[in-house]
Design a protein around this motif. Structure first.
Motif, mmCIF file in Angstrom:
data_model
loop_
_atom_site.group_PDB
_atom_site.id
_atom_site.type_symbol
_atom_site.label_atom_id
_atom_site.label_comp_id
_atom_site.label_asym_id
_atom_site.label_seq_id
_atom_site.Cartn_x
_atom_site.Cartn_y
_atom_site.Cartn_z
ATOM 1 N N LEU A 153 70.530 31.311 8.335
ATOM 2 C CA LEU A 153 69.928 31.413 7.006
ATOM 3 C C LEU A 153 69.572 30.017 6.516
ATOM 4 O O LEU A 153 70.048 29.010 7.068
ATOM 5 N N PRO A 154 68.754 29.910 5.474
ATOM 6 C CA PRO A 154 68.439 28.580 4.937
ATOM 7 C C PRO A 154 69.708 27.845 4.517
ATOM 8 O O PRO A 154 70.676 28.458 4.074
ATOM 9 N N LYS A 155 69.666 26.522 4.649
ATOM 10 C CA LYS A 155 70.831 25.701 4.302
ATOM 11 C C LYS A 155 71.049 25.771 2.782
ATOM 12 O O LYS A 155 70.111 25.704 2.009
ATOM 13 N N PRO A 156 72.311 25.919 2.352
ATOM 14 C CA PRO A 156 72.591 25.975 0.925
ATOM 15 C C PRO A 156 72.283 24.633 0.253
ATOM 16 O O PRO A 156 72.241 23.602 0.928
ATOM 17 N N PRO A 157 72.109 24.634 -1.077
ATOM 18 C CA PRO A 157 71.828 23.392 -1.783
ATOM 19 C C PRO A 157 72.981 22.405 -1.618
ATOM 20 O O PRO A 157 74.136 22.795 -1.569
ATOM 21 N N GLN A 158 72.632 21.139 -1.553
ATOM 22 C CA GLN A 158 73.658 20.088 -1.379
ATOM 23 C C GLN A 158 73.938 19.406 -2.694
ATOM 24 O O GLN A 158 73.166 19.188 -3.494
#
Length: 158
Positions: A153-158
Motif C-alpha cells: 500500500l502507499p507509504k503512510p505520512p511521515q
C-alpha cells in the motif's frame, strides 16, 4: 509511637516518589507550537520471539454452522495465522500456525474479515514493516486459512 510515625512517613514518601517516578519515566517533551506531534509505539519489539497478536472472525457464520475465527501473531518479523473452527464444541484449531507470506520484517499486523458474509468472505492481513511500509494480504477464508496474496500500500505520512 514516634517510631511508628517515622515508618509511616517513610512509607508515604516512598509511595509518593514511586508514583512521581513512574509518571516521570513516561513523560515526553511536547512539540513546540506549529510542529506536528507524531504518535509512536514506544514498546520495544524483541528481535526474536512473538510480540503482537490479533484476531478476526466471521460472526454471522457461526449461526449458519460454518463459524471460522483467525488469530494472527507476529513472530521473528513474520505473520502467522491460526485458523479455528468455531462450529465445534469446544472451538478447534485447524492446521496449526500457518505462515501467510508477505514481508519478513513485520513489527505490527492486524486481521479483518467480512463479518456479513456467512459463506466466508476473504480475510485481510495488514502488516507494518520496520521500514514503515504497509502491506495488505487477501486470503481465502478456509480452514486452515488459504494462501494470502500481498500488495504493498502507499507509504503512510511521515
Amino acid at each position: 509511637m514516634e517510631q511508628k510515625r517515622k515508618i509511616a512517613a517513610a512509607l508515604t514518601a516512598t509511595a509518593i516518589m514511586t508514583v512521581i517516578g513512574a509518571g516521570g519515566a513516561e513523560a515526553q517533551t511536547q512539540p513546540e507550537a506549529g510542529n506536528a506531534a507524531r504518535l509512536v509505539d514506544a514498546r520495544p519489539k524483541p528481535e526474536r520471539g512473538c510480540y503482537d497478536i490479533d484476531s478476526a472472525g466471521n460472526e454471522g457464520a457461526v449461526a449458519a454452522g460454518v463459524g471460522k475465527k483467525y488469530v494472527s501473531v507476529v513472530c521473528d518479523g513474520k505473520v502467522y495465522v491460526l485458523s479455528i473452527n468455531e462450529s465445534t464444541t469446544p472451538p478447534t484449531p485447524v492446521g496449526g500456525w500457518q505462515s501467510v507470506g508477505g514481508p519478513s520484517n513485520v513489527v505490527d499486523a492486524t486481521l479483518a474479515s467480512n463479518t456479513d458474509d456467512v459463506q466466508g468472505g476473504p480475510v485481510f492481513v495488514t502488516a507494518l514493516t520496520s521500514t514503515g511500509e504497509v502491506w495488505e494480504g487477501v486470503c481465502p477464508s478456509t480452514l486452515p486459512l488459504g494462501p494470502c496474496t500481498f500488495t504493498q500500500l502507499p507509504k503512510p505520512p511521515q
